[in-house]
Design an enzyme around this catalytic site. Structure first.
Site, short mmCIF file in Angstrom:
data_model
loop_
_atom_site.label_atom_id
_atom_site.label_comp_id
_atom_site.label_asym_id
_atom_site.label_seq_id
_atom_site.Cartn_x
_atom_site.Cartn_y
_atom_site.Cartn_z
N PHE A 1 50.46 76.00 145.68
CA PHE A 1 50.57 76.70 147.09
C PHE A 1 51.97 77.48 147.27
CE2 PHE A 1 51.62 76.50 151.72
CZ PHE A 1 51.11 77.75 152.06
N HIS A 2 51.84 78.99 147.57
CA HIS A 2 53.23 79.65 148.02
C HIS A 2 52.89 80.22 149.29
CE1 HIS A 2 56.09 82.50 148.29
NE2 HIS A 2 56.69 82.58 147.06
#
Length: 945
Positions: free
Chosen positions: A801-802
């Site tokens: 996840f970013h």
């Protein structure tokens, strides 16, 4: 058969009709394979139908390799008959050479040499099985298959004028090559998707290849029936039946086809190769400009000023000045040589100076090619050759990237230590320019327009701009369109390897359509097909979306000869200068749709790939409208067909065969294993890789690979990893890393999802994965991958996840809630590999960690974090380390060790001595480390009870 003067009939001891050589070769070869099959089925049926996944009854027919492999006695039967086949085989090759040889012709010698080489490699893979030596078995097998291609095409080209034989050769060879695609498809179904019964279907296609291969050589019986082998006694020993000589002679009236066709010229073929290589250099230089320019806004986190170099393609505007136009045409060779500054740029270490050097190269290259098209417009034959070279140059560039894991080996971001072939590429470029630019149709004066000029220069320039953008954005890498339709595991669409070869075949087919059926290609019907293909690619997923992309690829390449031929009729400044300006506008729009948070007016273009694709097709439609006003001259087409087209088609055939060979060689093994299976551990990492450009503007894949290998990573999440755009070079870092490290890979949300990218690599099979676009009402889109891996028989969820940027707190709050719900919902053990933009124990940290998500922080005592975090639940965390990046990127690599099927444990830190060796981090990164990488912050890994 006539005898020489003075020879007596009694000197002939025996005569043998040469057709029996063909029959003996055919019978013995079939006995080898069929005999092994009969013996294998009779004695070891269940064993030879068993493969790595299934056995009888799911799989019920053996493959060729399983049949002729290591089992006794079928292996012996096969090797015995193959040994007996070798004699007739070499005689067959020798007879074919005698039949087809002619004065001053090299092709028969080359075909005969290939036949001998092919026979020797057959012995290699026959007598060295994969069990004996897997590498050499594969080397001989691949060499045999590659040699089959020039052997079959060479035999067809040299065939005597026997309609029956020629028809059978085309039938058998055509069927042979047609079977390759379904063969690959069912092998992927077996190897990747593990479909029960797929290997049996694959086996039938594999056996068909064997039968067709032998049948192709059996056709020689039609020519050899007119030959006799005489055994003659030259010393009067015939009564003692001493055999002293064997010679062959052709039938008096047999007629041999010419090499390819009368007038074949090796010099013309070299000219075509040089032309195509010039086109390859142009596309290599052009595609390198974006990735070099991208380095600067990447480090400035916004507009840097260097973006103006994108406009260097508009240099053809200078050709509006008559004096400059004449000067460029007269000294076109010098202009092409100056364009090689784009290749020489790799010698410059300073990024700013390097990008200026590349910009100058693009400026001169665009100017040179526009002037070349304009100068050749009075000679349709030469103009078509230049256009074919331009189109084949794009194909060659894409094939080079296919071979080098989406990096072009002569780009200025490459050098010797990271896989570049810059020096060799530059040397060939100089030779190619000297060879192909000896003359143009004009000595500097404006060449007259051939016939009338119909259509609009402005509409034509729109068509050129749209066409160039389509070629660059979608076709400059064979995997780009695949990532548009990729939706994660299980696999439901094409893979970059091997299906990249299909994209390249479609491009070549489209180019052939453009030169043989120009009227069809420039019609509105074809435009409608291309538009539908663009719409399907944009809106659909999996195979359906890819089929739309293939239709678009064929259409785009098919209109290249039509558009460029039509544009050459107009002023080069209007057709090509303005055309490149339209192309640049589309390129900027193509970047704005994802970089909207960093550019002025960006929100207007936010996430509008559909707008860009529509604009591209409308521009192409304008070109179609203009080209349709210019009637195609039947005379012109006749002249073109008798020109040098065939040499460019030979080059095209070679390039396509090369693409197929690359797909075969690069096909992954899918037999990956973790580093320490004895401990049932998972070593997982998170790394923001800065689009695979290091701090000095060099491609960083190999340096990344080395550090990941040093840390013995089983699972890693990569962020800022989507490079499938013009400005990033249409690259894919994960291909090299996955193949070199032996890992499964999920690319994450594709380039048409408007994120900066997230990717997952895993030593463990990825059972399922889902791509998420998290709430981002204001800032940049936040990508996430939710994947389930099979780790030692236990299903484990991995999240990559970013989150959004610091300037958008509401985005980040909504994203934290979204991710917390995802992680809370899974009942399985889970790991989060993330970029969160938070401080420990503050704000959204308490959403990601705790009851809302069910996740634990890998080290709550590590207060010195802001971006990267590793969280987990449902398994034992045993170690944590922070590793310095050196100059690879701007972000460190964080790593955690976990053990499945064990409780979570405590946060108590323990000494390394009590930790089993299989759960320790590598020693080599302690202290000063290696290559600038070391454990930092804590100066050593931490271990937990």
């Amino acid at each position: 058969m006539s005898s020489k003067s003075g020879e007596r009939d009694s000197d002939v001891v025996a005569t043998i009709n040469a057709k029996w050589i063909s029959w003996a070769h055919t019978a013995l070869a079939y006995c080898a394979f069929v005999g092994a099959l009969v013996v294998g089925i009779s004695l070891h049926y269940h064993k030879i139908v068993q493969n790595e996944f299934y056995g009888y009854p799911q799989e019920w027919f053996p493959s060729v390799s399983a049949t002729i492999g290591d089992r006794y006695p079928e292996r012996t039967v096969f090797q015995l008959f193959i040994a007996l086949t070798s004699g007739p085989r070499f005689l067959l090759v020798g007879l074919w050479y005698i039949l087809t040889r002619k004065p001053n012709s090299t092709l028969p010698k080359l075909v005969a040499g290939m036949g001998v080489f092919r026979s020797l490699t057959c012995g290699g893979w026959t007598y060295i099985t994969s069990t004996d030596d897997h590498d050499w078995h594969d080397i001989f097998m691949i060499s045999y298959l590659v040699a089959t291609i020039p052997w079959t095409f060479g035999c067809i080209a040299l065939s005597p004028r026997n309609p029956v034989a020629l028809r059978y050769r085309k039938l058998f060879s055509g069927s042979f090559y047609a079977i390759i695609l379904p063969l690959i498809y069912f092998f992927i179904q077996h190897k990747v998707h593990r479909v029960a019964g797929a290997y049996t279907t694959y086996a039938f296609f594999e056996w068909s290849l064997v039968l067709l291969d032998v049948a192709f050589d059996a056709v020689t019986v039609y020519e050899f029936q007119h030959f006799e082998i005489l055994i003659r006694d030259v010393k009067g020993m015939s009564r003692k039946q001493a055999v002293s000589d064997v010679f062959l002679e052709k039938e008096k009236n047999s007629q041999i086809a010419a090499v390819l066709e009368p007038g074949f010229s090796w010099n013309a073929l070299l000219n075509a190769l040089a032309d195509v290589y010039n086109g390859f250099v142009y596309w290599s230089t052009l595609t390198s400009l974006g990735v070099c320019v991208w380095y600067f806004p990447l480090w400035h986190m916004g507009i840097s000023g260097y973006e103006v170099l994108v406009m260097t393609t508009v240099s053809p505007f200078l050709l509006s000045i008559q004096f400059l136009r004449s000067l460029v045409i007269r000294y076109i060779r010098i202009c092409h040589l100056l364009s090689l500054s784009g290749l020489l740029a790799y010698l410059i270490s300073t990024p700013a100076n390097r990008v200026f050097c590349v910009g100058f190269g693009v400026w001169m290259a665009s100017l040179s090619w526009a002037a070349t098209f304009y100068a050749e417009r009075t000679r349709p034959q030469r103009l078509e050759a230049r256009i074919l070279a331009f189109g084949l140059g794009l194909l060659a560039s894409s094939i080079a990237k296919f071979a080098f894991y989406t990096n072009n080996p002569i780009w200025p971001i490459m050098h010797e230590s990271n896989g570049g072939w810059n020096g060799l590429g530059l040397a060939f470029a100089v030779l190619a320019i000297l060879k192909s630019t000896g003359s143009t149709a004009s000595a500097g004066e404006d060449p007259p327009t051939p016939g009338s000029i119909n259509g609009s220069a402005t509409l034509t320039s729109f068509g050129i701009g749209g066409l160039l953008f389509a070629m660059h954005s979608l076709l400059s890498d064979s995997s780009t369109m695949m990532f548009w339709v990729w939706e994660g595991y299980p696999v439901r669409g094409p893979l970059a390897v091997p299906h990249g070869a299909i994209t390249l075949l479609a491009m070549g087919f489209g180019l052939c359509m453009g030169i043989y059926k120009p009227a069809l290609c420039q019609s509105w019907v074809s435009y409608g097909v291309g538009s539908v293909g663009a719409a399907v690619l944009t809106t659909s997923k999996h195979w359906k979306g890819y089929y739309g992309g293939l239709a678009l690829a064929v259409y785009v390449m098919s209109i290249t000869p039509v558009f460029f031929g039509h544009a050459a009729r107009f002023s080069p400044s209007r057709a090509f200068g303005f055309g490149f300006l339209i192309y640049n506008i589309l390129v900027l729009a193509h970047v704005w749709i994802v970089a909207y948070a960093f550019v002025p007016g960006g929100p207007l273009m936010r996430e509008h790939t559909d707008w860009v694709m529509t604009a591209m097709m409308l521009c192409i439609g304008a070109g179609v409208f203009s080209a349709s006003m210019q009637p195609l001259s039947e005379t012109m087409r006749e002249k073109q067909s008798k020109g040098s087209r065939r040499y460019y088609l030979i080059v095209l055939g070679f390039l396509e065969l090369l693409a197929i060979a690359i797909a075969y060689v690069r096909f992954p093994s899918y037999d990956y294993t973790p580093y320490h299976p004895e401990t049932k551990s998972i070593t997982a990492g998170i790394w923001t890789v800065h689009f695979s450009l290091d701090n000095d503007m060099w491609s960083s894949e190999r340096r990344m690979r080395d550090l990941m290998k040093d840390l013995e990573l089983d699972v890693i999440g990569l962020l800022e990893s989507d490079l499938q755009r013009i400005i990033m070079g249409n690259r894919d870092t994960t291909q090299f890393l996955a193949e070199d490290l032996g890992m499964y890979v999920d690319f994450g949300p594709g380039p048409n999802k408007h994120t900066w990218g997230a990717a997952l690599l895993s030593k463990f099979p990825i059972v399922n994965s889902t791509h998420h676009l998290l709430p981002s009402p204001v800032g940049e889109l936040a990508p996430a991958i939710e994947a389930t891996i099979n780790a030692y028989g236990t299903l484990v969820d991995v999240f990559v996840f970013h989150s959004g940027q610091e300037e958008d707190p509401e985005d980040r709050r909504l994203q934290s809630l979204y991710m917390a719900d995802l992680m809370k919902a899974t009942p399985r053990p889970a790991i989060l590999l993330s970029y969160l933009v938070i401080k420990p124990f503050h704000g959204n940290y308490n959403t990601y960690v705790g009851e809302k998500s069910g996740m634990r922080d890998i080290d709550p005592s590590d207060w010195d974090r802001w971006c990267e975090y590793i969280l987990y639940k449902g398994m034992k965390r045993t170690g944590y380390a922070r590793v310095s990046r050196h100059t690879i990127t701007d972000t460190e690599l964080q790593v955690g060790k976990f053990v499945v099927d064990q409780p979570e444990g405590t946060d108590l830190i323990v000494s390394e001595e009590i930790v089993p060796k299989g759960l320790r981090f590598p020693e080599k990164l302690r202290g000063k480390g290696v290559r600038g990488h070391r454990y930092h912050v804590f100066n050593a890994p931490r271990y937990y009870y």
